[in-house]
Write a protein that holds these residues in place. Structure first.
Motif, mmCIF file in Angstrom:
data_model
loop_
_atom_site.group_PDB
_atom_site.id
_atom_site.type_symbol
_atom_site.label_atom_id
_atom_site.label_comp_id
_atom_site.label_asym_id
_atom_site.label_seq_id
_atom_site.Cartn_x
_atom_site.Cartn_y
_atom_site.Cartn_z
ATOM 1 N N GLU A 97 -4.531 11.892 -0.294
ATOM 2 C CA GLU A 97 -4.211 11.323 -1.462
ATOM 3 C C GLU A 97 -4.268 12.355 -2.552
ATOM 4 O OE1 GLU A 97 -6.108 8.328 -4.558
ATOM 5 O OE2 GLU A 97 -6.964 8.349 -2.671
ATOM 6 N N GLU A 98 -3.225 12.467 -3.183
ATOM 7 C CA GLU A 98 -3.498 13.623 -4.398
ATOM 8 C C GLU A 98 -4.324 12.628 -5.535
ATOM 9 O OE1 GLU A 98 -0.971 16.625 -7.152
ATOM 10 O OE2 GLU A 98 0.209 15.002 -6.181
ATOM 11 N N ASN A 99 -4.980 13.062 -5.952
ATOM 12 C CA ASN A 99 -6.091 12.419 -6.970
ATOM 13 C C ASN A 99 -4.858 11.966 -8.047
ATOM 14 O OD1 ASN A 99 -8.209 12.853 -5.647
ATOM 15 N ND2 ASN A 99 -8.747 14.669 -6.706
ATOM 16 N N GLY A 100 -5.373 10.551 -8.319
ATOM 17 C CA GLY A 100 -4.234 10.000 -9.493
ATOM 18 C C GLY A 100 -4.389 8.500 -9.405
ATOM 19 N N ASP A 101 -3.612 8.003 -10.106
ATOM 20 C CA ASP A 101 -3.327 6.327 -10.118
ATOM 21 C C ASP A 101 -2.391 5.859 -9.015
ATOM 22 O OD1 ASP A 101 -4.043 3.874 -10.952
ATOM 23 O OD2 ASP A 101 -2.757 3.985 -12.872
ATOM 24 N N LEU A 102 -2.749 4.962 -8.255
ATOM 25 C CA LEU A 102 -1.889 4.473 -7.546
ATOM 26 C C LEU A 102 -1.623 2.817 -7.504
ATOM 27 C CD1 LEU A 102 -3.053 6.414 -4.238
ATOM 28 C CD2 LEU A 102 -0.990 6.894 -5.377
ATOM 29 N N PRO A 103 -0.726 2.689 -7.147
ATOM 30 C CA PRO A 103 -0.427 0.922 -7.217
ATOM 31 C C PRO A 103 -1.451 0.416 -6.241
ATOM 32 C CG PRO A 103 1.780 2.058 -6.660
ATOM 33 C CD PRO A 103 0.763 3.161 -6.606
ATOM 34 N N ALA A 104 -1.840 -0.991 -6.689
ATOM 35 C CA ALA A 104 -2.814 -1.600 -5.954
ATOM 36 C C ALA A 104 -2.470 -1.843 -4.469
ATOM 37 C CB ALA A 104 -3.079 -2.968 -6.510
ATOM 38 N N ASP A 105 -1.135 -2.211 -4.145
ATOM 39 C CA ASP A 105 -1.371 -2.311 -2.565
ATOM 40 C C ASP A 105 -1.280 -0.917 -2.044
ATOM 41 O OD1 ASP A 105 1.009 -1.682 -3.878
ATOM 42 O OD2 ASP A 105 2.429 -2.805 -2.805
ATOM 43 N N VAL A 106 -1.121 0.055 -2.648
ATOM 44 C CA VAL A 106 -1.338 1.444 -1.665
ATOM 45 C C VAL A 106 -2.782 1.822 -1.593
ATOM 46 C CG1 VAL A 106 -0.487 3.884 -1.964
ATOM 47 C CG2 VAL A 106 1.176 2.027 -2.559
ATOM 48 N N ARG A 107 -3.427 1.559 -2.700
ATOM 49 C CA ARG A 107 -4.701 1.549 -3.076
ATOM 50 C C ARG A 107 -5.429 0.738 -1.908
ATOM 51 N NH1 ARG A 107 -7.100 5.354 -3.993
ATOM 52 N NH2 ARG A 107 -5.819 5.717 -5.843
ATOM 53 N N GLU A 108 -5.019 -0.401 -1.769
ATOM 54 C CA GLU A 108 -5.671 -1.463 -0.817
ATOM 55 C C GLU A 108 -5.363 -0.970 0.845
ATOM 56 O OE1 GLU A 108 -4.691 -5.932 0.681
ATOM 57 O OE2 GLU A 108 -4.745 -5.763 -1.465
ATOM 58 N N ALA A 109 -4.391 -0.563 1.062
ATOM 59 C CA ALA A 109 -4.049 0.099 2.258
ATOM 60 C C ALA A 109 -4.858 1.333 2.424
ATOM 61 C CB ALA A 109 -2.294 0.625 2.297
#
Length: 156
Positions: free
Chosen positions: A116-128
């Protein structure tokens, strides 16, 4: 006559802002050129020392495990075929269309290692990613590993 002076002052202000902005851009470019180098490790692309060091670790993992990169580096698989990457240019909340989101989620589920490149991700990607094991935090990347069959985390 006062309207002419007012317009002139507004013009002077905008020209001044333009000069300042250009000066800052020149300064930022000079700093970037002085703090980055082109190496074989980064496929001849310019990168900071931190990014090159982190990238070396990513390449090490990708040499032996199925690796997926969640980043804006969509062309990375052309330079490094062992690393799979997203088909989306921008991986931000509210930007991905359903097809892009599904591709990313399926790729995360299939990979042994996700970078993961540090940054803001969508919630479902973050959940995965949260269902995986965070094994390393580098300067530019986080390294996630699929848990074993018992659901436990193992070291990389």
């Amino acid at each position: 006559m006062t309207n002419v002076y007012r317009r002139n002052w507004v013009l002077v202000i905008f020209v001044g802002l333009g000069i300042l902005a250009s000066g800052r851009q020149v300064n930022a470019t000079l700093i970037a050129w002085s703090t980055t180098t082109s190496t074989k490790l980064t496929a001849g692309l310019y990168a900071s020392e931190d990014l090159a060091r982190d990238w070396q670790r990513v390449l090490q993992l990708a040499s032996s495990q199925d690796t997926f990169l969640v980043s804006y580096a969509t062309g990375v698989s052309h330079y490094y075929p062992a690393i799979k990457s997203t088909d989306s240019w921008i991986v931000l909340p509210g930007v991905l269309n359903p097809k892009e989101r599904d591709q990313i989620l399926q790729s995360i589920a299939a990979a042994e290692i996700v970078i993961e490149e540090n940054g803001d991700l969508p919630a479902d990607v973050r959940e995965a990613l949260g269902r995986m094991c965070l094994t390393e935090t580098l300067v530019k990347f986080k390294i996630w590993q699929k848990p074993n069959q018992m659901g436990a985390c193992r070291s990389t």
